[in-house]
Scaffold this motif. Sequence first.
Motif, mmCIF file in Angstrom:
data_model
loop_
_atom_site.group_PDB
_atom_site.id
_atom_site.type_symbol
_atom_site.label_atom_id
_atom_site.label_comp_id
_atom_site.label_asym_id
_atom_site.label_seq_id
_atom_site.Cartn_x
_atom_site.Cartn_y
_atom_site.Cartn_z
ATOM 1 N N ARG A 30 -58.847 17.623 44.370
ATOM 2 C CA ARG A 30 -58.385 16.548 45.144
ATOM 3 C C ARG A 30 -59.592 15.945 45.864
ATOM 4 O O ARG A 30 -59.348 14.552 46.100
ATOM 5 N N TRP A 31 -60.590 16.569 46.292
ATOM 6 C CA TRP A 31 -61.477 15.851 47.268
ATOM 7 C C TRP A 31 -62.652 14.996 46.073
ATOM 8 O O TRP A 31 -62.736 13.921 46.524
ATOM 9 N N PRO A 88 -47.844 18.105 45.485
ATOM 10 C CA PRO A 88 -48.145 19.666 45.869
ATOM 11 C C PRO A 88 -47.756 20.737 45.384
ATOM 12 O O PRO A 88 -48.217 21.797 45.433
ATOM 13 N N LEU A 127 -57.994 23.567 43.089
ATOM 14 C CA LEU A 127 -57.251 22.325 43.140
ATOM 15 C C LEU A 127 -57.570 21.376 44.568
ATOM 16 O O LEU A 127 -57.633 20.251 44.633
ATOM 17 N N THR A 128 -58.227 22.267 45.671
ATOM 18 C CA THR A 128 -58.693 21.582 46.855
ATOM 19 C C THR A 128 -59.846 20.740 46.421
ATOM 20 O O THR A 128 -60.099 19.404 46.734
ATOM 21 N N LYS A 164 -56.105 15.057 36.809
ATOM 22 C CA LYS A 164 -56.188 14.257 37.907
ATOM 23 C C LYS A 164 -54.593 13.714 38.149
ATOM 24 O O LYS A 164 -54.183 13.582 39.363
ATOM 25 N N LEU A 181 -52.196 15.773 40.282
ATOM 26 C CA LEU A 181 -52.762 16.387 41.375
ATOM 27 C C LEU A 181 -51.962 15.991 42.710
ATOM 28 O O LEU A 181 -51.935 16.412 43.970
ATOM 29 N N ALA A 182 -51.260 14.795 42.843
ATOM 30 C CA ALA A 182 -50.870 14.198 43.982
ATOM 31 C C ALA A 182 -49.516 14.934 44.270
ATOM 32 O O ALA A 182 -49.284 15.002 45.492
ATOM 33 N N SER A 196 -65.640 13.582 38.340
ATOM 34 C CA SER A 196 -64.444 13.171 38.375
ATOM 35 C C SER A 196 -64.248 12.672 37.188
ATOM 36 O O SER A 196 -63.174 11.820 37.074
#
Length: 801
Positions: A301-302, A250, A297-298, A244, A247-248, A207
């Motif tokens: 986000r994780w 969509p 992207l998944t 990052k 990313l919020a 991250s």
Amino acid sequence: MTKQSPPVIWFEDLSRADVARVGGKNASLGEMVRALAPKGIRVPGGFATTADAFRDYLAANGLGAPIADHLAALASGKQTLAETGQAVRSLILHGDWPAATQEAIIAAYRRLCAESGRADIDVAVRSSATAEDLPEASFAGQQETFLNIRGEAALVEACRRCYASLFTDRAISYRQAKGFDHMQVALSVGVQRMVRSDIGGAGVMFSIDTETGFDKVVRIDAAWGLGETVVQGSVGPDEYQVFKPLLADPALSPIIDKTCGDKAHKLIYGGGETPTRLVPASKAERAAFVLDDVEILTLARWAVAIETHYGCPMDIEWARDGETGELFVVQARPETVQARRRADAFRTFRITRKGRKLSSGLAIGDAVVSGWICLIESARDIARFVDGSILVTGTTDPDWVPVMKRAAAIVTDRGGRTSHAAIISRELGLPAIVGTGNATELLHDGQEVTVSCAEGDEGFVYEGTADVEAETLDIGALPQTATQVMLNLANPAAAFRWWRLPADGVGLARMEFVISNAIRVHPMALVRYDELRDETARREIAALTAGYGDRTDYFVDRLSRGLARLAASFHPKPVIIRTSDFKTNEYAGLVGGAGFEPHEENPMIGLRGASRYYSPHYREGFALECRAIRRLRNEMGFRNVIVMIPFCRSPAEADAVLAVMAENGLRRGEDGLEVYVMCEIPSNVILAREFAARFDGFSIGSNDLTQLTLGVDRDSAELAPLFDEEDAAVKWMIARVIGEARAAGAKIGLCGQAPSDNPAFAAFLVEAGIHSLSVSPDSFVAVKQAVAAAERRHGHNEEAR
């Protein structure tokens, strides 16, 4: 074993506070199952044996005293590390399980089988030490992991082998180096349902940017098959980077880098005595990305959710099930290298003279080291390593750690940024170059070389000893200035190196650098590929664009991602991207370019800049540049990007270029788009107000402006004494355009070299009222200080700007 301390605990009953009970790895798994699985992050279930179960095993077999004796013999020099490790492991491997512990392990395994509806399900058996995954020590790969373990007998034996691995030679050596008491460290075993990544894919993600500490990106490595190949560095994985902060939303896809690795091999299920085996990947697998954009992207986000939960940068292992297509997180631990770096201490290295390039690969760290090569191809030959030399080898695993600690730098043939060699090099603070592909073939024992990791993402091995300048900067001591000080950047691979500098954005990002280095193909050769007569160029373009249905998509994709790294480096501050400013002879040097460029006697003042963009020679190529910027701003989300037009000779030409931009979806003022113009021709100064009516800002290119004001070829050695950016005529032009721009309400900056070379010139610009200076990163501190001093002398303040 007391009733209060059962030998087995299920992950969902653990939290990160349980490191003393089940070690760092298993405590973290429990934390994720308990706290993050409800948020949609899939973590395979399982259970852990306790540290008390390990201690009971040693006590039941009377192993405490003999193990302590062997370790004492090692400490006193009576035994070697290899002798000690072998003796202790043998003691543990020949021990018997306490009945309660073995029964608890088997009962838990049967429950896992029942829950899955299958007998003898496959599990991963992982070691988790109680002094592991701590902020000050990672213990990466120090103990063993066993994959595809099936059946009760195989499970119990794998657990015993995990216990023994607490005393591998590398683990003993690492604890000694970190000051941990061997007898105070216990081992827990994690038993986790396998994800069928053997027929899917797996890898590692961080991250944070692992090389620069840039905290706004997620880095993901991916390979086919089980993830051990990525961790061990035996393959060159795919690399992805995701920004990052965007990313919020969509609707956005902020994937700023995608690099296809070689992925030459994959680890898959075996059978019988060999539960896993390494096999070649198919040609199609090697050419394809492991993850699609939705999966990238998944995972990103994780990673953000996991980092937010833990409150620190994280090192995460993931896997994709080939049967269901589902993604899983299988491990997570704190990142241990960048987390310990001082944010205000910024050390830079600059090579002023270097020898011939011998090899290159992925740069780990940011230092430069010169020394003698010690080439060791097999772990059997580790004993001949010479302390302080540069280790060159195919790949490393935890057995190499004792040698790596004694090296000045490391170079490997194989591995990615999350390989064992990369992780340990970072932790040891060593520069390393991994994934060269051929270092062991091109370099030789005893050769004097320089290892450079200070030039961006790519690291280089140079012949001989290079001349290097090193500087440590205290960023926290830099003064505030009303005049903005920005950076000139061109190389996306090096952009993240400078994120800690308190720059006000990027004043000049050179598109042509990305085109020549990341794309290499003339855009018109992509638009009109069928018209190409150069067969060599056709073959090269076909190879470069493989996997793209439309060859022009290759240009747009590579350009937008290269520019995205520049835009991300100082987001949300402004990043001014100058559209391509090649001359015709430079464009002709691109692959396939010769057939699309006219021959000019003086390309410096020929078909360049704005005149190209509406010309039939290049209009379709410029449309691709516009597509890339539109994607950068609208699909990836970098609305901080400003477009700048170079070498615009007249207001009429400005109108023509703005019209072409609008035709290609870049309309000034729409969605906040600002368009600047370079001020590098006397007509830009003379007609400044007319240009200001068409553009939002100016950037003075002092090199070209000096050349055309004085009529001096800036590349002429004979006229070098006459080329002077501080000539009175040039300074008059600069002061005039600054005044005109301010009067018209337009922004104006300068992106030339002069302020970097001469503090007095920076003071002149401040006094003239310039809004910003954009300089090379290595000049930033000196220019910032010069600007601050000038502002103090002239009494400038924020309101005056």
